[in-house]
Structures are given as C-alpha cells and as structure tokens.
Design a protein around this motif. Sequence first.
Motif, short mmCIF file in Angstrom:
data_model
loop_
_atom_site.label_atom_id
_atom_site.label_comp_id
_atom_site.label_asym_id
_atom_site.label_seq_id
_atom_site.Cartn_x
_atom_site.Cartn_y
_atom_site.Cartn_z
N THR A 92 28.43 29.79 -4.70
CA THR A 92 27.48 30.07 -3.62
C THR A 92 26.46 28.95 -3.47
O THR A 92 25.63 28.98 -2.56
CB THR A 92 26.74 31.39 -3.88
OG1 THR A 92 25.86 31.24 -5.00
CG2 THR A 92 27.72 32.52 -4.13
N GLY A 93 26.50 27.98 -4.37
CA GLY A 93 25.53 26.89 -4.37
C GLY A 93 24.33 27.13 -5.25
O GLY A 93 23.48 26.24 -5.40
N ALA A 94 24.24 28.30 -5.87
CA ALA A 94 23.10 28.60 -6.75
C ALA A 94 23.20 27.77 -8.03
O ALA A 94 24.28 27.57 -8.58
CB ALA A 94 23.08 30.08 -7.10
N LEU A 95 22.06 27.27 -8.50
CA LEU A 95 22.01 26.43 -9.69
C LEU A 95 22.27 27.26 -10.94
O LEU A 95 21.62 28.28 -11.18
CB LEU A 95 20.65 25.75 -9.79
CG LEU A 95 20.46 24.81 -11.00
CD1 LEU A 95 21.38 23.59 -10.85
CD2 LEU A 95 19.00 24.39 -11.12
N ILE A 96 23.23 26.82 -11.76
CA ILE A 96 23.50 27.45 -13.04
C ILE A 96 22.74 26.73 -14.15
O ILE A 96 22.09 27.35 -14.99
CB ILE A 96 25.01 27.42 -13.35
CG1 ILE A 96 25.78 28.23 -12.31
CG2 ILE A 96 25.30 27.95 -14.76
CD1 ILE A 96 27.28 28.13 -12.46
#
Length: 402
Positions: free
Chosen positions: A93-97
């Motif tokens: 989703t493009g969220a930073l891990i």
Amino acid sequence: MSLCLKSITAVFLTFAGTFSAVSVAQAQGANVVTTNFNTVDEAINALGTSTYQTINTGYTETSKATFTFAVPSETLTLRYRTDNTGVALRDDTGALIARFNAGDRTASEAELMAFLRDRYAKDTEALKLKVANTPSDPVAGNPASLMSQMVSASFSNGTDVGPSPLTGGDRARGTASYNHLGISLQTGRYSGPGFSANVTSLPLSYAFALDDPRWAVKINAPLNFTTINGQDYVSGSVGVGLRMPVTENWSLTPELRVGAVRDGNSGITAVLANASLMSNYRLDLKNGYGLVFGNGLTYSKSLNSSGTSYGLSNTINKNGIELSGPFQHQLYGLPTNWQFSVVHTVVGGTPTYIDEWTDVSLSLGTIGSKNGVTWDSVRIGLTYTRANRGVEGLNINFGYEF
C-alpha cells in the motif's frame, strides 16, 4: 532505451511459480532480464549492488532506484533516493515498514537483509520453497529428514521389513506371545549434489501381546542426531501401533506417530504428525526360508509449533519384500539366519526435493526365539540407499531385542 547513472531502475523479485523459484527481473523497454533463485533466502542474499549492476550496468550506489520484492505471502517495495545511502522498505500500500540508514548502501542493505531473513524465517511459503527446491531442510525433502525418519520407523514397526534389524516378534518363528523390548543403533551417511548428511539413530521399541497373542501393541521411539550440510539437528518421534491379525499369515498395523526436530540456527521447532496403515504378509517356505511382503501408506502433516508451520501435507507409499534363509552358524547357542530386503519409497503431496528412493538391506543375526521368558535376537545389517537427484547413502544397523 539506455539507462544512465541515477536513473530510476525497476527490479522485480518475484516467484516464477507457486513453489518453483524466486526470480529477479528488470524491465528495460521491451526486454526483461530475469535471474532465478530456489529459495527466499537466496533471493535475499542477492540484494545489493553487484546483482543490480548485473541487471543494469548503469546502477551505482548513488542511483535512485525502486525494487519490488514479492513472495507468495506479500509484496514489498525497496526504495533508494539519489545520493542517499539509506533504503526504505514499504508494503504493497506504500506504507513504511522500516528504514535502514547505516552510513553507506552496503551497510544499509546488510541491515535490510537481516530484517528480511528474520521476517521470513518462519514464513510457511518460504519454508515450503526450501523443502521443494533444496536437499538441506531437516523437516522434509531428503532421506535424512524428520519426515523420512518417521515414515521409516513406522514401516519397520508395522511390517518388520527393511533396514531395521529388529524383528518385532513377527518374523520366522511367528507371533510372539510375550512382551519384548528392543534397542538399535543405526549410523550412516548420505551424499549427492549440494547435499551431505550424517545420521545416527537410536530406536527403542516395545511390544506387548494382548489376551489373544496375535494382537499386540507396538511402541517405537527413535532419537536421531543429524548433520545436514554442516548444520546439526536433533529429532525424535514416538509411534504407537496395534497389530491386528487378518489371517494366519497376514496382519495389519495402524499407527499414530508424532515427531519433532529442533533447528537451533533459526530457532524453529517443527512438528509432524503421521497416521499410517502397515501390512505384513508372511510366507514360511521350506528348509527354514521365509518371505515377507511389507506395504505401508502414511499421511504426514506438519503442525503449528511456536507460531510456525511448514504447511506440509504428504502421502508416503512404501513397499518392500524380504527374503530370509538359514545361516550355518550359531550365536550364543541360538540359530542364525540372513535377511535380504528391498524397500521402495515414493512421496506425494506437498512438493519435496527428493521424493523417491530405494533401500537395499542385508542383515545377519539370531532368529528371534523364546528363551525362558525372553525374546532374544541380535542382528547387524547394512543398508544402501539410492534416491533421485543423484543422492546415495550407506547405513550400518545393529539391534538387540529381548
């Protein structure tokens, strides 16, 4: 289309098939460059400048780049910025891990690789790939694995055919009507392309007859010490079967077995549960010769342990034949004989790297007999194993039953 320094590079790490491989590919205009890997761990090891430059000679450690790392369970994105030494890891989703910035790209990638190894160490699909594409997994995929050792123990316990020198009270003299205990020592080595294994096994067995001595409860518990490609493992299993007579010469033995192996390197304890049905058909021939047909069908399934499951579901068929005959010497005042057997194994279900092998065994020893209130049998044997993918093995077996 040419790619210059600091250009945007798209590299895809993805699976070429459900269980077949991990690949690295880059789209360059209409062209796609692909490099295949067998496991997730191999793909993780390939992350870094040397691999990226193989795909795109214009890539440097200051280039802006975007990489997609896809495994069956998820898709991740690796993003590098121009003149930046760090790497950002994001989900689909493009969220930073996580972000890794250790001073230079090589160090940052080392942190990223360690993070990914930990992330997939207990991933079911990653573990399946290792079993399917490499011979080195301690749980399944080779004759030294837990699954193979469990199935072999069940087959010997239920059919008395094959590498184990123990008689189980069912061979030439017929069904024992008294309790007996057995202990074995089996040690050997397997080798093949990319594979070497040393196995030492200490099987314990106990059988006790019911009111009708043709019926008996048979317990078998081997403890295995295994080294596969330099890594040490300890495994074991316990199986309980019930010998049931069908005719005078034919018996069936259903068995339930649970086993586990500990991988100290990954911290994984894998557990398997087996349900087996074994058949023993015995023919007493003339002049002390005997013939035994052994057939076994086992369903093996991996169980969840400490949040980890290999996701294995396999059906294993073993079929063997054993010929025995008198040997013209006595040992400890007891008559002796030789036993020669051939057992063929085929593994179906979840793909395994090695899924077929044949054991050829020869053993010498005393004929199990009632001596007072004990069952005395001493045997020593040699087993040669030939598996697919060029793997061979040689085992020495010693057993004493009383």
